[in-house]
Design a protein around this motif. Structure first.
Motif, mmCIF file in Angstrom:
data_model
loop_
_atom_site.group_PDB
_atom_site.id
_atom_site.type_symbol
_atom_site.label_atom_id
_atom_site.label_comp_id
_atom_site.label_asym_id
_atom_site.label_seq_id
_atom_site.Cartn_x
_atom_site.Cartn_y
_atom_site.Cartn_z
ATOM 1 N N SER A 715 0.822 -1.214 0.000
ATOM 2 C CA SER A 715 0.000 0.000 0.000
ATOM 3 C C SER A 715 0.857 1.266 0.000
ATOM 4 N N ARG A 716 2.142 1.125 0.344
ATOM 5 C CA ARG A 716 3.029 2.290 0.394
ATOM 6 C C ARG A 716 4.106 2.268 -0.697
ATOM 7 N N ASN A 717 3.987 1.335 -1.644
ATOM 8 C CA ASN A 717 5.014 1.238 -2.691
ATOM 9 C C ASN A 717 4.335 1.146 -4.054
ATOM 10 N N VAL A 718 4.045 2.315 -4.640
ATOM 11 C CA VAL A 718 3.336 2.388 -5.918
ATOM 12 C C VAL A 718 4.330 2.229 -7.059
ATOM 13 N N ARG A 719 4.015 1.351 -7.997
ATOM 14 C CA ARG A 719 4.905 1.105 -9.135
ATOM 15 C C ARG A 719 4.402 1.751 -10.424
ATOM 16 N N ALA A 720 3.105 1.931 -10.556
ATOM 17 C CA ALA A 720 2.553 2.557 -11.767
ATOM 18 C C ALA A 720 1.165 3.093 -11.428
ATOM 19 N N THR A 721 0.795 4.206 -12.073
ATOM 20 C CA THR A 721 -0.515 4.822 -11.839
ATOM 21 C C THR A 721 -1.226 5.016 -13.170
ATOM 22 N N LEU A 722 -2.505 4.667 -13.203
ATOM 23 C CA LEU A 722 -3.319 4.806 -14.406
ATOM 24 C C LEU A 722 -4.599 5.549 -14.062
ATOM 25 N N ASP A 723 -5.112 6.308 -15.010
ATOM 26 C CA ASP A 723 -6.377 7.012 -14.838
ATOM 27 C C ASP A 723 -7.520 6.155 -15.351
ATOM 28 N N ALA A 724 -8.516 5.952 -14.505
ATOM 29 C CA ALA A 724 -9.708 5.186 -14.883
ATOM 30 C C ALA A 724 -10.900 6.126 -14.801
ATOM 31 N N VAL A 725 -11.546 6.357 -15.926
ATOM 32 C CA VAL A 725 -12.616 7.343 -15.996
ATOM 33 C C VAL A 725 -13.977 6.652 -15.939
ATOM 34 N N VAL A 726 -14.787 7.069 -14.978
ATOM 35 C CA VAL A 726 -16.190 6.661 -14.900
ATOM 36 C C VAL A 726 -17.006 7.839 -15.424
ATOM 37 N N GLU A 727 -17.653 7.635 -16.541
ATOM 38 C CA GLU A 727 -18.310 8.751 -17.219
ATOM 39 C C GLU A 727 -19.635 9.138 -16.584
ATOM 40 N N ARG A 728 -20.368 8.170 -16.066
ATOM 41 C CA ARG A 728 -21.676 8.463 -15.489
ATOM 42 C C ARG A 728 -21.797 7.835 -14.111
ATOM 43 N N ALA A 729 -22.324 8.617 -13.177
ATOM 44 C CA ALA A 729 -22.595 8.074 -11.852
ATOM 45 C C ALA A 729 -23.687 7.012 -11.950
ATOM 46 N N SER A 730 -23.642 6.048 -11.051
ATOM 47 C CA SER A 730 -24.646 4.991 -11.046
ATOM 48 C C SER A 730 -24.907 4.562 -9.613
ATOM 49 N N GLU A 731 -26.016 3.872 -9.413
ATOM 50 C CA GLU A 731 -26.316 3.370 -8.089
ATOM 51 C C GLU A 731 -27.047 2.039 -8.180
ATOM 52 N N ILE A 732 -26.866 1.230 -7.148
ATOM 53 C CA ILE A 732 -27.555 -0.049 -7.014
ATOM 54 C C ILE A 732 -28.318 0.015 -5.697
ATOM 55 N N LYS A 733 -29.619 -0.004 -5.766
ATOM 56 C CA LYS A 733 -30.458 0.145 -4.586
ATOM 57 C C LYS A 733 -30.409 -1.117 -3.711
ATOM 58 N N THR A 734 -30.507 -0.910 -2.413
ATOM 59 C CA THR A 734 -30.617 -2.012 -1.456
ATOM 60 C C THR A 734 -31.796 -1.722 -0.529
ATOM 61 N N HIS A 735 -32.089 -2.655 0.327
ATOM 62 C CA HIS A 735 -33.100 -2.440 1.348
ATOM 63 C C HIS A 735 -32.525 -1.541 2.448
ATOM 64 N N ASN A 736 -33.363 -0.748 3.016
ATOM 65 C CA ASN A 736 -32.947 0.137 4.098
ATOM 66 C C ASN A 736 -33.078 -0.622 5.421
ATOM 67 N N VAL A 737 -32.070 -1.394 5.740
ATOM 68 C CA VAL A 737 -32.092 -2.250 6.926
ATOM 69 C C VAL A 737 -30.783 -2.098 7.694
ATOM 70 N N LEU A 738 -30.756 -2.714 8.885
ATOM 71 C CA LEU A 738 -29.561 -2.739 9.735
ATOM 72 C C LEU A 738 -29.127 -1.338 10.143
ATOM 73 N N ASN A 739 -30.104 -0.510 10.444
ATOM 74 C CA ASN A 739 -29.805 0.834 10.919
ATOM 75 C C ASN A 739 -29.367 0.786 12.379
ATOM 76 N N PRO A 740 -28.361 1.573 12.760
ATOM 77 C CA PRO A 740 -27.968 1.626 14.175
ATOM 78 C C PRO A 740 -29.080 2.242 15.015
ATOM 79 N N ARG A 741 -29.248 1.712 16.216
ATOM 80 C CA ARG A 741 -30.302 2.203 17.097
ATOM 81 C C ARG A 741 -29.923 3.532 17.744
ATOM 82 N N GLU A 742 -28.636 3.729 17.927
ATOM 83 C CA GLU A 742 -28.162 4.961 18.536
ATOM 84 C C GLU A 742 -27.091 5.573 17.645
#
Length: 749
Positions: A715-742
C-alpha cells in the motif's frame, strides 16, 4: 413430519462432554468422535444425521478411539492469516481440497470453515483464524477455501456472520456500527463468498449487531443474505449462539447447534401459541433437508478413514513456506553455503506453535519444530543449547496442572512460559563456535479471550528483548549474523527492535510442517513471496479501533458467562468495549485509516521482501462494458527465481461521502519467474467495485470522475498509476435495513 420431528431437526443432538442444561438431545454424537456436532436423525422417515466438524486450519476430531488401535489424525494446515499472506487463491484452493478430503474420508459432512471476520484490531484473540483487515483479501481467500472443500462433496460453513471482531464477552457483546461500515467492511467479504463460491451453509456469530443477535436478525439473514445476495443454503448458529430459538427461526437461522432440549421445546411452544408460523418452520426444515440430501452420508459414501496424510503434509509445507513474510533482510538470508553450525535461542525454537487454540486447533500426528526442520535441512544445531532449552521446557510443563473441571479449559490459550536468557559469556562462547544465530519469538491465542497490550503479548517481554539484544550484541561483535523468526498468530510490536537483527522472518503459525517450511525459506529452497494481509503499526494506539477495543480488560472465564442471554445489566451498568463496542472508526479500518492519515507504520499492508527483485513495466488499462482491465508486465530483475504479488488500489475523485486515500480493489500473483523472465499480470475491476454505500439513498453509489488506479507492491510502494474514468454516476439500490439504534460519534480521518 410431526411438529416434534421438525423441532428436533432444527436443533442438533447436543455436545459431547457437557451435561445439565447442555444435555444431549439425540444419540448420534458417536458417529465421528470428537466432531463438533451432529444433526438429529428422523429414522421413521429415513433421514440420517449428518456430521459437522471444526475447523479453519484442518479437521478436528479425536485422534484415537476407545477399543480401537487405529489412529484418526488430521493434517494441521497453516492458520488462516498465513494462508492469506500467500495472496495465492489457487494454492489456497488446493489447501481447501485437502481439508475437504480429510473431512470426506473421516465421515464428516460439513467442515466449519473458513473464518473470515475482519481483523479490525491487532489484539483480537482469533485473528490467527481470520484472513485480513481488508474485505477483498478476506473474501477472495475464503472463496478459494470453500471451492476446494466443496469439490469433495463436503459442505463448507463460512463464519462468523457477522461483525464478530472480539472475543471478550463475545456471546453478549453488541457491535455498534453504521450501515456503511457494515456493508463496505464487515459484510463485503461474505458477499464475495456467496457470489463466488456458493457455500452450502453459513454460520452466524455470537454477538449482537446494533442491539439484535446476529442469529435473530431477519434483516441480516433474510433481507441481505438471501434476498439481496441470493444465498440458497442453510444457516446455522455458532455453538450455543443466540437466545431465542423461535426468533432465530423467524429470522432465517435454520439450525441451532449443538442443540439444547430447551430450544426444541421453545419452538414447539411458539408454534402452538401462534408466535411462530409453521410456514417459517417448514422453510428451515426444507433447507436442512436439502443439506442432508446433498451430504456424502446420505449418498452412502463409503468413507475410508484413511486420507492421504503424507500428500496433505506436503501441501501444508508448501503453502506455509509461500505465506511466510520476510520483514527484514540485511544480507543474512538465504543462508550462505558457509553456514553449517547454527545456535537456536528461544523456547519456541524447540516448542514450535503449529496453530491457535479452540475450534481452530487440530489433533495432528506431529509438529515439526524449528530444531527438527533445520536438522532435516542438513544444518548442525548446537546440542548443548538444545539440551538446555528442552530440559527447561520439560521442567516448566511439569508445573502446569490441567483443568479437569471446566470443559472449555482445553480450548483456552496456554500461558507461555518465561523466556530464559543465557549469560553474556555463554552467548559470546556460542558465537565463536557457530556460523549464525536464530532467535524465535512465539505467541499463542485462541477462543474466549482477546490478547492484551502488555509485555509478553503485543509487546516483547523484558526477557525477550534482553535475549534479542544480547544475542545481537555478542554475535555482531564476533562478526556473525542474527535472524529472528516470529512464530506468532497476530500482530506484535516490531518498530522498537526490528533494526537489531540482520533479518526478521514472519513465519506465522505454519501448521504441523512448520519447522520444515521455515528451513525451506531460510535455506533458500523457497524464495519468500508472502505479503502482509494487515498493517503492523508503530504503536498499538495508532490503529483506528484501539480506543474502542478491550485491550486492557481482564476477563474471567466460566461456563455460565459464556452462554447467551446471561447479561442482565441495566443500560447504565453496561461496560464500554465489553458489553458493547462502538465502531467509531467506521470504514477506516487498518490501512484505510493509516494511509489516509499519512501515519508512519512499522510494516504497511501488502508488504513483504524477496530474495530477488521485480520490475513493473508497460502498465495499461482498457474498458469494456463497465469493466476495467488493467495489465502490467512483471519482470524478475534479480538473480534467483521468485513470485511477486501485484496489488491494485483505487483512489477516488472527491466525494460527498468521504473516501479513504485508497482501497484495494484486486490483486494477482505471478507464477515462479526465473531471473530475467517476465509475465503479464491482468486484474479486472468493475465500475460497481468502486462504489461506496450511501446510507441516505440506501444504495451503492459509484461517483463519476477520474479514479487513480495504483499498481503497487504494497500500500506504500506504488509502481505505476493509471487514470480510470467513470463517465456516469450509477447506483444499485438495497433495502434500508440494519440501521444503528443509537447515533455514533465517528472519527475524523
Amino acid at each position: 413430519m410431526t411438529l416434534d420431528e421438525k423441532a428436533k431437526l432444527l436443533t442438533g443432538t447436543g455436545m459431547e462432554g457437557f451435561s445439565g442444561d447442555i444435555a444431549v438431545v439425540g444419540e448420534t454424537n458417536g458417529l465421528v468422535p470428537g466432531a463438533a456436532g451432529t444433526t438429529c436423525p428422523i429414522p421413521r422417515l429415513g433421514i440420517p444425521s449428518i456430521v459437522l466438524g471444526d475447523g479453519p486450519a484442518g479437521l478436528r476430531i479425536h485422534p484415537t478411539r476407545d477399543g480401537d488401535t487405529a489412529t484418526y489424525y488430521c493434517t494441521a494446515f497453516p492458520v488462516g492469516t498465513l494462508l492469506a499472506s500467500t495472496w495465492n487463491p489457487e494454492l489456497v484452493e488446493r489447501v481447501g481440497e485437502a481439508m475437504g478430503n480429510e473431512a470426506l474420508e473421516y465421515g464428516v459432512d460439513v467442515l466449519l470453515t473458513p473464518a473470515l471476520n475482519i481483523q479490525r484490531n491487532p489484539l483480537c484473540g482469533r485473528n490467527y483464524e481470520y484472513y485480513s483487515e481488508d474485505p477483498v483479501v478476506s473474501g477472495k481467500m475464503a472463496s478459494a477455501i470453500i471451492r476446494g472443500v466443496q469439490a469433495n462433496g463436503v459442505g463448507a460453513s463460512p463464519k462468523h456472520f457477522a461483525a464478530n471482531n472480539q472475543e471478550t464477552n463475545r456471546m453478549a457483546s453488541d457491535s455498534r456500527l453504521t450501515q456503511r461500515a457494515l456493508r463496505e467492511i464487515y459484510l463485503r467479504g461474505f458477499e464475495i463468498v456467496v457470489r463466488e463460491s456458493q457455500p452450502l451453509t453459513i454460520m452466524t456469530s455470537y454477538n449482537l449487531i446494533d442491539g439484535v443477535y446476529s442469529s435473530e436478525s431477519r434483516d441480516l439473514l433474510t433481507t441481505v443474505l438471501r434476498d439481496e445476495w441470493g444465498f440458497g443454503g442453510m444457516v446455522m448458529t455458532d455453538w450455543f449462539g443466540g437466545k431465542d430459538a423461535a426468533a432465530q427461526i423467524r429470522a432465517g437461522n435454520d439450525l441451532m447447534m449443538p442443540g439444547l432440549p430447551a430450544q426444541h421445546d421453545s419452538i414447539v411452544a411458539a408454534v402452538n401459541n401462534g408466535s411462530l408460523a409453521i410456514e417459517d418452520v417448514d422453510v428451515s426444515v426444507k433447507r436442512i433437508l436439502n443439506l442432508v440430501l446433498a451430504s456424502p452420508r446420505f449418498k452412502g459414501y463409503a468413507f475410508s478413514n484413511k486420507p492421504d496424510l503424507e500428500a496433505h503434509a506436503r501441501i501444508a509445507r508448501q503453502s506455509a513456506a509461500e505465506g511466510m513474510v520476510l520483514l527484514e533482510n540485511r544480507g543474512a538470508l538465504p543462508f550462505s553455503a558457509a553456514v553449517k553450525n547454527i545456535v537456536a535461542f528461544g523456547i519456541t525454537s524447540y516448542d514450535f506453535i503449529a496453530g491457535g487454540t479452540g475450534s481452530g486447533d487440530v489433533n495432528e500426528a506431529y509438529t515439526v519444530s524449528l530444531k527438527e526442520g533445520l536438522t532435516n535441512a542438513g544444518y548442525n544445531l548446537d546440542a548443548d543449547m538444545a539440551a538446555s532449552y528442552e530440559k527447561y521446557i520439560a521442567s516448566e510443563n511439569e508445573k502446569i496442572k490441567p483443568d479437569t473441571i471446566n470443559p472449555l479449559a482445553a480450548a483456552m490459550p496456554k500461558v507461555r512460559m518465561s523466556e530464559p536468557v543465557p549469560a553474556r559469556a555463554e552467548i559470546a562462547r556460542l558465537a565463536t563456535r557457530s556460523d549464525i544465530a536464530l532467535v524465535t519469538i512465539g505467541r499463542s491465542s485462541g477462543e474466549f479471550a482477546d490478547r492484551r497490550l502488555k509485555e509478553g503479548d503485543f509487546l516483547l517481554s523484558a526477557a525477550e528483548r534482553n535475549l534479542i539484544e544480547s544475542v545481537c550484541r555478542e554475535f555482531h561483535a564476533a562478526g556473525k549474523q542474527v535472524v529472528v523468526v516470529l512464530n506468532i498468530g497476530g500482530v506484535i510490536e516490531t518498530a522498537s527492535w526490528k533494526d537489531l537483527p540482520d533479518a526478521v522472518l514472519l513465519a506465522w503459525q505454519a501448521g504441523q510442517e512448520g519447522g520444515n517450511s521455515v528451513a525451506d525459506v531460510l535455506k533458500g529452497a523457497v524464495n519468500p513471496s508472502g505479503k502482509l494481509p494487515m498493517t503492523f503499526p508503530v504503536d498499538y494506539m495508532d490503529a483506528s479501533s484501539s480506543a474502542n477495543f478491550p485491550y486492557d480488560y481482564q476477563a474471567s472465564v466460566s461456563t455460565p458467562a459464556l452462554l447467551p442471554g446471561n447479561n442482565t445489566k441495566t443500560k447504565t451498568e453496561l461496560v464500554r468495549n465489553v458489553d458493547y463496542t462502538d465502531y467509531e472508526e467506521d470504514i477506516y479500518v487498518g490501512y484505510r485509516w493509516l494511509d489516509t492519515r499519512g501515519k508512519a507504520v512499522s510494516y504497511p499492508f501488502g508488504y513483504g521482501l524477496s530474495y530477488t527483485s521485480f520490475e513493473y513495466s508497460a502498465a495499461r488499462l482498457s474498458k469494456t462494458g463497465g469493466v476495467f482491465t488493467v495489465s502490467v508486465n512483471v519482470t524478475n530483475s534479480g538473480a534467483v527465481g521468485g513470485k511477486e504479488v501485484v496489488q491494485l488500489y483505487a483512489s477516488a475523485p472527491p466525494s460527498t461521502l468521504g473516501k479513504p486515500a485508497q482501497e484495494l480493489k484486486g490483486f494477482a500473483k505471478t507464477q515462479e519467474l526465473k531471473p530475467g523472465e517476465s509475465q503479464t499480470v491482468t486484474i479486472t475491476v468493475a465500475e460497481s467495485d468502486l462504489a461506496s454505500f450511501d446510507e441516505a439513498r440506501s444504495a451503492w453509489v459509484t461517483d463519476a470522475g477520474t479514479y487513480k488506479f495504483r499498481l503497487s507492491s504494497s500500500s506504500r510502494n506504488v509502481r505505476a498509476t493509471l487514470d480510470a474514468v467513470v463517465e456516469r454516476a450509477s447506483e444499485i439500490k438495497t433495502h434500508n435495513v440494519l440501521n444503528p439504534r443509537e447515533p455514533l460519534t465517528l472519527l475524523n480521518p
